[in-house]
Design an enzyme around this catalytic site. Sequence first.
Site, PDB file in Angstrom:
ATOM      1  N   ARG A  46      56.657  40.446  41.451  1.00  0.00           N
ATOM      2  CA  ARG A  46      55.421  40.159  42.210  1.00  0.00           C
ATOM      3  C   ARG A  46      54.824  41.475  42.703  1.00  0.00           C
ATOM      4  O   ARG A  46      53.617  41.677  42.694  1.00  0.00           O
ATOM      5  CB  ARG A  46      55.702  39.214  43.388  1.00  0.00           C
ATOM      6  CG  ARG A  46      54.470  39.035  44.260  1.00  0.00           C
ATOM      7  CD  ARG A  46      54.499  37.910  45.288  1.00  0.00           C
ATOM      8  NE  ARG A  46      55.778  37.521  45.766  1.00  0.00           N
ATOM      9  CZ  ARG A  46      56.535  38.212  46.636  1.00  0.00           C
ATOM     10  NH1 ARG A  46      56.085  39.360  47.117  1.00  0.00           N
ATOM     11  NH2 ARG A  46      57.704  37.762  47.005  1.00  0.00           N
ATOM     12  N   TYR A  98      28.219  33.180  40.616  1.00  0.00           N
ATOM     13  CA  TYR A  98      29.107  32.242  39.949  1.00  0.00           C
ATOM     14  C   TYR A  98      29.487  31.117  40.922  1.00  0.00           C
ATOM     15  O   TYR A  98      29.865  31.377  42.072  1.00  0.00           O
ATOM     16  CB  TYR A  98      30.347  33.001  39.458  1.00  0.00           C
ATOM     17  CG  TYR A  98      31.436  32.094  38.962  1.00  0.00           C
ATOM     18  CD1 TYR A  98      31.187  31.196  37.925  1.00  0.00           C
ATOM     19  CD2 TYR A  98      32.696  32.099  39.533  1.00  0.00           C
ATOM     20  CE1 TYR A  98      32.179  30.341  37.489  1.00  0.00           C
ATOM     21  CE2 TYR A  98      33.690  31.253  39.087  1.00  0.00           C
ATOM     22  CZ  TYR A  98      33.419  30.366  38.067  1.00  0.00           C
ATOM     23  OH  TYR A  98      34.390  29.513  37.634  1.00  0.00           O
ATOM     24  N   ASP A 170      30.695  42.438  41.496  1.00  0.00           N
ATOM     25  CA  ASP A 170      31.287  41.651  40.410  1.00  0.00           C
ATOM     26  C   ASP A 170      30.643  42.143  39.118  1.00  0.00           C
ATOM     27  O   ASP A 170      29.471  41.885  38.848  1.00  0.00           O
ATOM     28  CB  ASP A 170      31.003  40.156  40.660  1.00  0.00           C
ATOM     29  CG  ASP A 170      31.642  39.254  39.605  1.00  0.00           C
ATOM     30  OD1 ASP A 170      31.898  39.743  38.494  1.00  0.00           O
ATOM     31  OD2 ASP A 170      31.845  38.061  39.899  1.00  0.00           O
ATOM     32  N   LYS A 195      36.879  37.154  30.790  1.00  0.00           N
ATOM     33  CA  LYS A 195      35.659  37.195  29.990  1.00  0.00           C
ATOM     34  C   LYS A 195      35.701  38.369  28.998  1.00  0.00           C
ATOM     35  O   LYS A 195      36.548  38.385  28.125  1.00  0.00           O
ATOM     36  CB  LYS A 195      34.452  37.259  30.933  1.00  0.00           C
ATOM     37  CG  LYS A 195      34.512  36.203  32.059  1.00  0.00           C
ATOM     38  CD  LYS A 195      34.444  34.809  31.514  1.00  0.00           C
ATOM     39  CE  LYS A 195      34.601  33.648  32.468  1.00  0.00           C
ATOM     40  NZ  LYS A 195      35.150  33.762  33.758  1.00  0.00           N
TER      41      LYS A 195
HETATM   42  C1  LIG Z   1      30.655  36.335  37.238  1.00  0.00           C
HETATM   43  C2  LIG Z   1      31.983  35.658  37.451  1.00  0.00           C
HETATM   44  N1  LIG Z   1      32.759  36.045  38.472  1.00  0.00           N
HETATM   45  C3  LIG Z   1      33.957  35.479  38.709  1.00  0.00           C
HETATM   46  C4  LIG Z   1      34.433  34.447  37.910  1.00  0.00           C
HETATM   47  C5  LIG Z   1      35.776  33.826  38.212  1.00  0.00           C
HETATM   48  O1  LIG Z   1      36.730  34.289  37.330  1.00  0.00           O
HETATM   49  P1  LIG Z   1      37.999  33.427  36.817  1.00  0.00           P
HETATM   50  O2  LIG Z   1      37.459  32.230  36.095  1.00  0.00           O
HETATM   51  O3  LIG Z   1      38.741  34.386  35.957  1.00  0.00           O
HETATM   52  O4  LIG Z   1      38.759  33.034  38.049  1.00  0.00           O
HETATM   53  C6  LIG Z   1      33.653  34.015  36.832  1.00  0.00           C
HETATM   54  C7  LIG Z   1      34.122  32.917  35.975  1.00  0.00           C
HETATM   55  O5  LIG Z   1      33.377  32.360  35.202  1.00  0.00           O
HETATM   56  C8  LIG Z   1      32.398  34.635  36.601  1.00  0.00           C
HETATM   57  O6  LIG Z   1      31.602  34.250  35.592  1.00  0.00           O
END
Ligand SMILES: Cc1ncc(COP(=O)(O)O)c(C=O)c1O
Length: 379
Positions: A46, A98, A170, A195
């Site tokens: 961990r 998101y 992000d 992604k």
């Molecule tokens: C722009 C963005 N940020 C954060 C996330 C969250 O990531 P995760 O699905 O890996 O938890 C996503 C998921 O689609 C996203 O598109």
Amino acid sequence: MKFNTKTIHGGQKNDPAYGAVMPPIYQTSTYSQSTPGNHKGYQYSRTNNPTRNALENAFASLENGSFGLAFGSGLAAIDAVIKLLEPGDEVISTNNLYGGSYRLFTSIYKKFGVKFHFISMENASNIETSINKNTKLIWVETPTNPMMNVIDIKACVAISKKNNLLLAVDNTFATPYLQRPLDLGADIVMHSATKYLGGHSDVVLGALIVKNKELSEKLYFIQNSSGAICGPQDSFLVLRGIKTLHVRMQRHCENGKAVAEYLSNHPKIEKVFWPGLESHPNHKIAKEQMSDYGGMLSFTTKGNNFKEAIKIVERLNVFTLAESLGGVESLAGHPASMTHASIPKTEREKTGVLDSLIRLSVGIEDIEDLLADLKQAIN
Ligand SMILES: Cc1ncc(COP(=O)(O)O)c(C=O)c1O
């Protein structure tokens, strides 16, 4: 090292045990010690794992950061950032973001006393008017999901520095291939590595990258204390994905451009949201802070008909109707009923997420096949 070399070698060394060129998957929870406290740098997975460390070093290298942290998902990475805060603290966030980030902020952290202000950041001066004595963090997503709004990172940096706030970006949609927020002065970069970094739709994983040592120590402490780490197998998959990030992104950008131009000229399409189009309201900022415009885009159809949008996504064959994005294969989604269903209709419509909005993650297939698929589905 230049960027394309970094995707392959950044932060990596051949494995010390046998010289393996790819880091082995250290599928272990614990590590032997010859006497208490005498170990080879690893005690418990961990806290630390060699495969995860190799990935964390790759993350840091790609974003020109000093420290990388890998988590079990993008949301786990965001969660760690919000855990830097205390009850009573306030966050200013983009209003078009998101849906899962919105849900985490509102459904989980609201009840722990962290207050979020969701504002439009296309004009960065809006941020200043929302700052008060409790504000601690600015949360930026750019380009935004799914409207592809572009936020001026440099302008946000100026505001965050002036007011002594943390600025987190992000960078999931852009990837470090297109945009590197730490270079522009941001404090934290976050990725859903699920992604583009992973790139093959086979793993869920999250990343944080920072430059500041003190901030990294706080985040490592949260990572270890809350325990939302990723496993070694998943770390390996993302490391492998990163090695082709630059060639994949080049093709994503080419195909994204061709699809955006095709849709812009289609008589049934109302609007196309892709930052590379000169008609995009934030095209100028995109041109300044991104090296190209990526493979994510959204569009609405004339008449804004919910049922028609559903029919289009159902008819697609080469594009797969699915949540997520950033893989080699093209995906299509209907945000209002899929990724953004957790945002109330009135809230999502305020930000442009209309019933007819369709989001495309344009993959790296032959462009002729992608355009033919869109043509038959829309016509
Ligand atoms: C722009 C963005 N940020 C954060 C996330 C969250 O990531 P995760 O699905 O890996 O938890 C996503 C998921 O689609 C996203 O598109």
